[in-house]
Write a protein that holds these residues in place. Structure first.
Motif, short mmCIF file in Angstrom:
data_model
loop_
_atom_site.label_atom_id
_atom_site.label_comp_id
_atom_site.label_asym_id
_atom_site.label_seq_id
_atom_site.Cartn_x
_atom_site.Cartn_y
_atom_site.Cartn_z
N SER A 57 0.85 -1.20 0.00
CA SER A 57 0.00 0.00 0.00
C SER A 57 0.88 1.24 0.00
O SER A 57 1.94 1.25 0.62
CB SER A 57 -0.88 0.01 1.25
N THR A 58 0.43 2.27 -0.71
CA THR A 58 1.08 3.59 -0.60
C THR A 58 0.09 4.53 0.08
O THR A 58 0.28 4.98 1.21
CB THR A 58 1.47 4.13 -1.99
N THR A 60 -3.18 4.25 1.28
CA THR A 60 -3.97 3.90 2.47
C THR A 60 -3.08 3.90 3.71
O THR A 60 -3.46 4.43 4.77
CB THR A 60 -4.63 2.52 2.27
N ARG A 109 -4.71 -4.25 6.59
CA ARG A 109 -4.90 -4.65 5.18
C ARG A 109 -4.43 -6.09 5.05
O ARG A 109 -3.37 -6.45 5.57
CB ARG A 109 -4.09 -3.76 4.23
N HIS A 137 -13.17 -2.19 0.84
CA HIS A 137 -12.17 -1.16 1.17
C HIS A 137 -12.99 0.06 1.64
O HIS A 137 -13.16 1.04 0.92
CB HIS A 137 -11.34 -0.85 -0.07
N PRO A 264 -9.11 5.46 -7.69
CA PRO A 264 -8.62 5.26 -6.31
C PRO A 264 -7.10 5.17 -6.21
O PRO A 264 -6.56 5.27 -5.10
CB PRO A 264 -9.26 3.91 -5.93
N1 CP Z 1 -6.34 3.23 -3.15
C1 CP Z 1 -5.55 2.40 -2.47
O1 CP Z 1 -5.98 1.54 -1.68
O2 CP Z 1 -4.20 2.59 -2.73
P1 CP Z 1 -3.02 1.82 -2.00
O3 CP Z 1 -3.09 0.37 -2.45
O4 CP Z 1 -1.75 2.49 -2.46
O5 CP Z 1 -3.22 1.92 -0.52
#
Ligand code: CP
Length: 308
Positions: A57-58, A60, A109, A137, A264
């Motif tokens: 993830s970045t 979130t 996550r 999500h 997203p």
């Molecule tokens: N939109 C989203 O969940 O991005 P990440 O996977 O970078 O968290």
């Protein structure tokens, strides 16, 4: 004080319309806070939060961490890749070990659908689902609706099309629940192979012609292909997918009206969206990211008030 109807945020499916309105009104306040010169409030000085991420993830991960810090919570971060999960520890043991360090809330996550629901039944902490496989999500859907409300004044009555890999997308499912709860009209658009059977039972309509879907909508939420969840090929080539389901400036300019473009993230530029669309004035992609911090502050603040 108004309260959420839930102790955990496991999915939009478990929220009601009042919960969403309360989260939005609380986020309005926090959005004002994070735009001040001093972007922090002391609200959660006595709360400790663990962010545990079993998947990359970045947005979130950073957004939750920033939201927690803006609320003055103590924060610990856990990444499965560098942990004892690699030595065979179970999810419940991992989380109970973290909780024994006096942690109040877990933001998780996980690649498995239902992981947050499972955890909420086995550990004593408030659980926030930051994405569980192809299931839900919830904070992404909340920030998406909040961004539509900010841009168009309201979500009720708006026409929203979700385009792309609906079958493997937790963002699609949470958005459908959130948008329907608020009275929006929702359409899904993509290759037939990436549209779940019986998706209409969720109160959405289906369109496989992107131009028709874009001409119908006020807002298009473009999704990426979830390559990490694809076990087989669902379309012939990426080039053909882009030709049929990618949005580009020429297509956008040829529509009957000016629509709002959302995504997203992460974006695959040149696949589901071209750079000139992603970076255009019709795009609210970076507004979504900004609103994510205020929404996550609101969710954490409201859940924390239930554990005090
Ligand atoms: N939109 C989203 O969940 O991005 P990440 O996977 O970078 O968290």
């Amino acid at each position: 004080m108004a309260e959420l109807s839930v102790k955990h945020l496991l999915g939009i499916k478990y929220l009601n319309e009042n919960d969403i309105q309360l989260i939005f009104e609380t986020a309005d306040h926090f959005k004002e806070v994070i735009n001040r010169s001093i972007k922090k409030v002391p609200s959660l000085r006595d709360i400790t939060i663990a962010n545990i991420f079993f998947e990359n993830s970045t947005r979130t991960k950073l957004s939750f961490e920033l939201a927690e810090k803006r609320l003055s919570a103590d924060v610990i971060n856990f990444s499965a890749a560098q942990s004892s999960v690699k030595k065979g520890e179970t999810l419940i043991d991992t989380v109970n070990n973290i909780l024994s360090m006096k942690v109040d809330m877990v933001v998780m996550r996980h690649p498995n659908p239902g992981a947050g629901i499972f955890l909420s039944k086995h550990v004593k902490a408030s659980i926030v689902n930051a994405g569980d496989g192809a299931h839900e999500h919830p904070t992404q859907a909340l920030l998406d609706s909040y961004s539509i409300r900010e841009k168009l004044g309201d979500v009720a009555g708006k026409n929203v099309v979700i385009v792309g890999d609906i079958l493997h997308s937790r963002v699609a499912l949470s958005n459908i629940f959130a948008l329907k709860l608020q009275g929006a009209n929702v359409k899904v658009c993509g290759p037939k192979t990436l549209l779940p059977k019986h998706i209409e039972s969720l109160g959405v309509t289906v369109e496989t012609d992107l131009r028709k879907a874009l001409n119908w909508c006020d807002v298009a939420n473009m999704l990426r292909i979830q390559n990490e969840r694809l076990d087989i090929s669902y379309f012939p080539t990426t080039r053909e997918y882009t030709q049929q389901f990618g949005v580009n400036k020429k297509l956008l300019n040829s529509l009957d009206k000016e629509i709002v473009i959302m995504h997203p993230g992460p974006i695959n530029r040149g696949v589901e969206i071209t750079s000139d669309v992603a970076d255009s004035k019709q795009s609210i992609i970076l507004n979504q990211v900004e609103n994510g911090v205020a929404i996550r502050m609101a969710v954490i603040y409201l859940l924390a008030s239930k554990i005090k």
